[in-house]
Design a protein around this motif. Structure first.
Motif, PDB file in Angstrom:
ATOM      1  N   LYS A   3     -24.514   0.378  60.533  1.00 40.08           N
ATOM      2  CA  LYS A   3     -25.314   1.363  59.805  1.00 40.08           C
ATOM      3  C   LYS A   3     -25.951   2.394  60.748  1.00 40.08           C
ATOM      4  O   LYS A   3     -26.724   3.233  60.309  1.00 40.08           O
ATOM      5  CB  LYS A   3     -26.378   0.673  58.969  1.00 40.08           C
ATOM      6  N   TYR A  60     -25.433  -1.216  49.069  1.00 40.07           N
ATOM      7  CA  TYR A  60     -25.398  -2.530  48.419  1.00 40.07           C
ATOM      8  C   TYR A  60     -25.554  -2.328  46.913  1.00 40.07           C
ATOM      9  O   TYR A  60     -26.600  -2.571  46.337  1.00 40.07           O
ATOM     10  CB  TYR A  60     -26.525  -3.413  48.943  1.00 40.07           C
ATOM     11  N   ASN A 111     -23.489  -4.522  63.272  1.00 37.98           N
ATOM     12  CA  ASN A 111     -23.954  -3.854  62.064  1.00 37.98           C
ATOM     13  C   ASN A 111     -23.720  -2.361  62.298  1.00 37.98           C
ATOM     14  O   ASN A 111     -24.235  -1.790  63.251  1.00 37.98           O
ATOM     15  CB  ASN A 111     -25.448  -4.147  61.864  1.00 37.98           C
ATOM     16  N   TYR A 169     -39.652 -12.376  59.141  1.00 38.30           N
ATOM     17  CA  TYR A 169     -38.432 -11.742  58.629  1.00 38.30           C
ATOM     18  C   TYR A 169     -37.729 -12.667  57.643  1.00 38.30           C
ATOM     19  O   TYR A 169     -37.480 -13.832  57.942  1.00 38.30           O
ATOM     20  CB  TYR A 169     -37.520 -11.462  59.819  1.00 38.30           C
ATOM     21  N   ASP A 180     -30.485 -10.738  60.777  1.00 35.80           N
ATOM     22  CA  ASP A 180     -29.343  -9.837  60.903  1.00 35.80           C
ATOM     23  C   ASP A 180     -29.416  -9.145  62.250  1.00 35.80           C
ATOM     24  O   ASP A 180     -29.383  -7.909  62.323  1.00 35.80           O
ATOM     25  CB  ASP A 180     -29.344  -8.811  59.762  1.00 35.80           C
ATOM     26  N   GLU A 228     -36.469   1.425  55.007  1.00 30.80           N
ATOM     27  CA  GLU A 228     -35.036   1.301  55.290  1.00 30.80           C
ATOM     28  C   GLU A 228     -34.236   1.965  54.168  1.00 30.80           C
ATOM     29  O   GLU A 228     -34.637   1.894  53.011  1.00 30.80           O
ATOM     30  CB  GLU A 228     -34.575  -0.159  55.418  1.00 30.80           C
ATOM     31  N   GLU A 246     -38.925  -7.806  54.115  1.00 31.70           N
ATOM     32  CA  GLU A 246     -38.053  -8.326  53.061  1.00 31.70           C
ATOM     33  C   GLU A 246     -38.266  -9.817  52.802  1.00 31.70           C
ATOM     34  O   GLU A 246     -37.338 -10.621  52.810  1.00 31.70           O
ATOM     35  CB  GLU A 246     -36.590  -8.073  53.416  1.00 31.70           C
ATOM     36  N   HIS A 249     -37.141  -5.638  64.667  1.00 30.05           N
ATOM     37  CA  HIS A 249     -38.019  -6.264  63.675  1.00 30.05           C
ATOM     38  C   HIS A 249     -39.050  -7.097  64.388  1.00 30.05           C
ATOM     39  O   HIS A 249     -39.495  -8.128  63.904  1.00 30.05           O
ATOM     40  CB  HIS A 249     -37.209  -7.163  62.741  1.00 30.05           C
TER      41      HIS A 249
HETATM   42  C1  GCU Z   1     -32.125  -5.446  55.627  1.00 28.10           C
HETATM   43  C2  GCU Z   1     -32.844  -5.907  56.884  1.00 28.10           C
HETATM   44  C3  GCU Z   1     -32.190  -5.403  58.140  1.00 28.10           C
HETATM   45  C4  GCU Z   1     -30.677  -5.469  57.980  1.00 28.10           C
HETATM   46  C5  GCU Z   1     -30.317  -4.460  56.931  1.00 28.10           C
HETATM   47  C6  GCU Z   1     -28.801  -4.442  56.656  1.00 28.10           C
HETATM   48  O1  GCU Z   1     -32.894  -4.572  54.951  1.00 28.10           O
HETATM   49  O2  GCU Z   1     -34.204  -5.538  56.906  1.00 28.10           O
HETATM   50  O3  GCU Z   1     -32.623  -6.215  59.223  1.00 28.10           O
HETATM   51  O4  GCU Z   1     -30.022  -5.203  59.200  1.00 28.10           O
HETATM   52  O5  GCU Z   1     -30.932  -4.758  55.691  1.00 28.10           O
HETATM   53  O6  GCU Z   1     -28.396  -5.041  55.671  1.00 28.10           O
HETATM   54  O7  GCU Z   1     -28.099  -3.833  57.452  1.00 28.10           O
END
Ligand code: GCU
Length: 620
Positions: free
Chosen positions: A591, A500, A589, A399, A205, A524, A438, A374
């Motif tokens: 987040k 999620y 992403n 990973y 990711d 995380e 993970e 990562h």
């Molecule tokens: C996972 C992962 C991340 C990823 C994150 C996400 O936990 O470790 O690399 O970016 O979730 O879903 O944003």
């Protein structure tokens, strides 16, 4: 398809490109690699403190998606005199390439963000640079590459000098015997193609930024040189420094002197047959390194004609029951996860400005700790963390679902673990080595990772080993009982309650069951938001939703008695080809607590207040 580059070529570069392409394709094609050389291990440490000639800057570049340098239009290798290629091209044979007139790419830097046409490019790119060098007699010269993603093949003056696999750790190629006094040139083929048996594998990711993504330089060292060393404060003491220095090509009995002038200590030890000299220093009055007092000392190491200086902090890190002890005292890690994404310009972060911005934001957040995800980041990141007093979790990209049943993949992980530890073993900020993120819980994977845990403990007995584990969810109960936890010093685990699955408020009623009486780091947690998108806190992707999620997370985290740290996902939005929701993700992403353009979201301030008020985790 023929590579339709210029027909005006410089014969020397044609020969070089042809020879290089041949060797590169031999490495990657099914043709027996008659010219392959052994992989060279990482040799040099503390490179940023050694005299070096930088090769950073503009390199000529040829994008080569079909490996056309040697394969003709029927896909056959163009062979003639047994050397596979014309060593001296026929005058009437038009060549299809020419480094000298090819466009340039900046080094360091991923190619994806340097040209719009390369954003999604994945494959081989050929780099070339002319340079002048005057080697001093009695020295070794190494071509040092801070990192190149993902596989690299290196030639100097048409001679293959090394190759390397792994996109985030340094490597060195000895070039002493191929350098000429005066004009030289180097060609490096970097292939960013993801591999099923790669580390990482095909799925990640994050953006697969390819290229010479970190510094390239020529480093000269004496014939006998220090290629590795370790100095650390002995656990349970505040003045006892133990360590060793490894010297290449030193005869047994050769002396090594280590000194720390500021505390007026010095010792001399002799190397044994394996080139390693062990020593102990009693340093009265040593000021211990910590986030509140990131004291660094200038350490001098001398052996024969070699002398090295480093800036080092001295501290101990340990676990006692469920506590993490820094210098013997319990500490809670108020942190954040960080990808090596360059603020504002995006692409692979590598510069002093990049790391100052990223760790500056972490410091502004109130963090005393960062998870560098990562993969190992540029050395500037851990150098700055040393200076700022920010504790670091550093990891290799084991990973998700790499090929855990493939011994060659284990060897690649071990190589990257070794390269990561070797580069940063003397950085006080680094307290945790992580071996996985993970990964699927099954016996083959667990045995694979237990091997890496044992490797990390053997390579560096002074630090803690961890991994980010997946949880098992049963209704409103989160269970951490991954068998790998047995081997870890500190349990990391990732959860996304409120993103999620479940709603943010469900976190308040979530119960955690940890199968191990060990420190737990929530490695995380989080959710996405588009910076500047506002609406009700029930609307996903708004800043209000993300902020509300963080408020509920903090309530939940305070109900986990053995929680000793957290690194919410993630400091800054980052590129990912998996995140394509139009108008919301657009290849990022989301987040991040901060957008890729540096806009802080509401959740940043929620977490900042929690850290400032010690409102999360056991206040230490
Ligand atoms: C996972 C992962 C991340 C990823 C994150 C996400 O936990 O470790 O690399 O970016 O979730 O879903 O944003």
């Amino acid at each position: 398809m023929r590579l339709s580059l210029s027909c005006f070529v410089r014969p020397r570069l044609v020969r070089q490109f042809a020879a290089s392409m041949l060797a590169f394709l031999l490495m990657t094609a099914c043709i027996p690699a008659a010219y392959a050389q052994e992989k060279q291990p990482t040799l040099l440490v503390d490179v940023d403190h050694r005299p070096a000639m930088s090769l950073d800057g503009e390199w000529h570049s040829i994008i080569d998606p079909y490996g056309s340098g040697l394969y003709g239009f029927h896909g056959k290798l163009r062979t003639t005199d047994g050397y596979f290629m014309n060593a001296t091209p026929k005058p009437d044979a038009p060549a299809d390439y020419n480094f000298a007139t090819s466009p340039t790419l900046k080094v360091p830097g991923d190619w994806n963000t340097q040209r719009p046409s390369l954003l999604y490019y994945e494959g081989p790119v050929w780099y070339e640079k002319d340079f002048t060098y005057h080697a001093r007699p009695g020295t070794h010269v190494f071509l040092h590459i801070g990192a190149a993603n993902y596989r690299s093949y290196v030639w100097v003056n048409t001679k293959k000098v090394c190759e390397h696999e792994g996109g985030f750790t340094p490597f060195d190629c000895e070039v002493t015997n191929v350098l000429k006094d005066g004009k030289n040139f180097v060609v490096i083929a970097v292939d960013s193609t993801r591999l099923a048996d790669g580390v990482p594998t095909l799925q990640t990711d994050w953006w697969n930024y390819g290229g010479l993504t970190r510094d390239v330089s020529l480093v000269s060292v004496p014939e006998q040189f220090v290629d590795d060393y370790d100095l650390h404060l002995r656990r349970g003491t505040t003045t006892q420094i133990d360590g060793w220095v490894h010297v290449v090509d030193a005869p047994a009995g050769a002396s090594v002197t280590v000194s720390i002038p500021e505390v007026k200590v010095q010792t001399t030890a002799q190397v044994s047959a394996d080139g390693r000299a062990e020593f102990h220093l009693q340093a009265a009055g040593l000021e211990l390194w910590s986030p509140s007092h990131p004291k660094l000392y200038r350490v001098l190491i001398r052996s024969g004609n070699d002398s090295l200086e480093d800036d080092m902090g001295f501290r101990t890190i340990d676990v006692r029951g469920t506590e993490i002890l820094l210098n013997g005292k319990p500490i809670f890690l108020h942190g954040v996860s960080i990808h090596a994404e360059a603020p504002y310009r995006t692409g692979r972060a590598w510069s002093e400005q990049d790391v100052q911005t990223l760790l500056g934001w972490a410091h502004e957040l109130g963090a005393n700790y960062v998870r560098l995800a990562h993969y190992p980041h540029d050395q500037r990141m851990t150098r700055l963390a040393d200076r700022m007093g920010i504790l670091v979790w550093s990891e290799i990209p084991t990973y998700w679902a790499i090929e855990f049943d493939n011994p060659a993949v284990l060897a690649k992980c071990e190589q990257q673990l070794h390269e990561m530890i070797r580069r940063d073993r003397d950085k006080a900020s680094v307290i945790l080595w992580s071996v996985a993120n993970e990964t699927p819980n099954n016996p083959v994977r667990t045995k694979f990772l237990e091997t890496l845990v044992a490797d990390a403990h053997r390579l560096d007995p002074t630090r803690l080993v961890t991994a980010a584990l997946l949880v098992r969810t049963q209704g409103m109960t989160e269970i951490v009982d991954d068998p790998l936890g047995q081997a870890l010093d500190v349990i990391g685990t990732n959860e996304y309650i409120g993103w999620y699955g479940y709603k943010p408020a469900d976190a308040d009623n979530t119960v955690w069951k940890i199968a191990y009486q060990k420190p737990l780091i929530m490695s995380e947690l989080g959710g996405g938001a588009v910076a500047g998108l506002h609406g009700p806190k029930t609307q996903m992707w708004t800043e209000e939703y993300q902020a509300d999620l963080y408020r509920h997370q903090i309530v939940m985290l305070n109900h986990i008695p053995q929680l000793r740290g957290m690194s919410p996902w993630v400091l800054m939005d980052f590129r990912s080809p998996r995140r394509v929701l139009p108008g919301i993700q657009d290849g990022f992403n989301r987040k991040g607590l901060i957008s890729d353009q540096g806009k802080k979201k509401m959740a940043f301030y929620v977490l900042q207040k929690a850290y400032k008020d010690n409102a999360v985790g056991k206040a230490q």
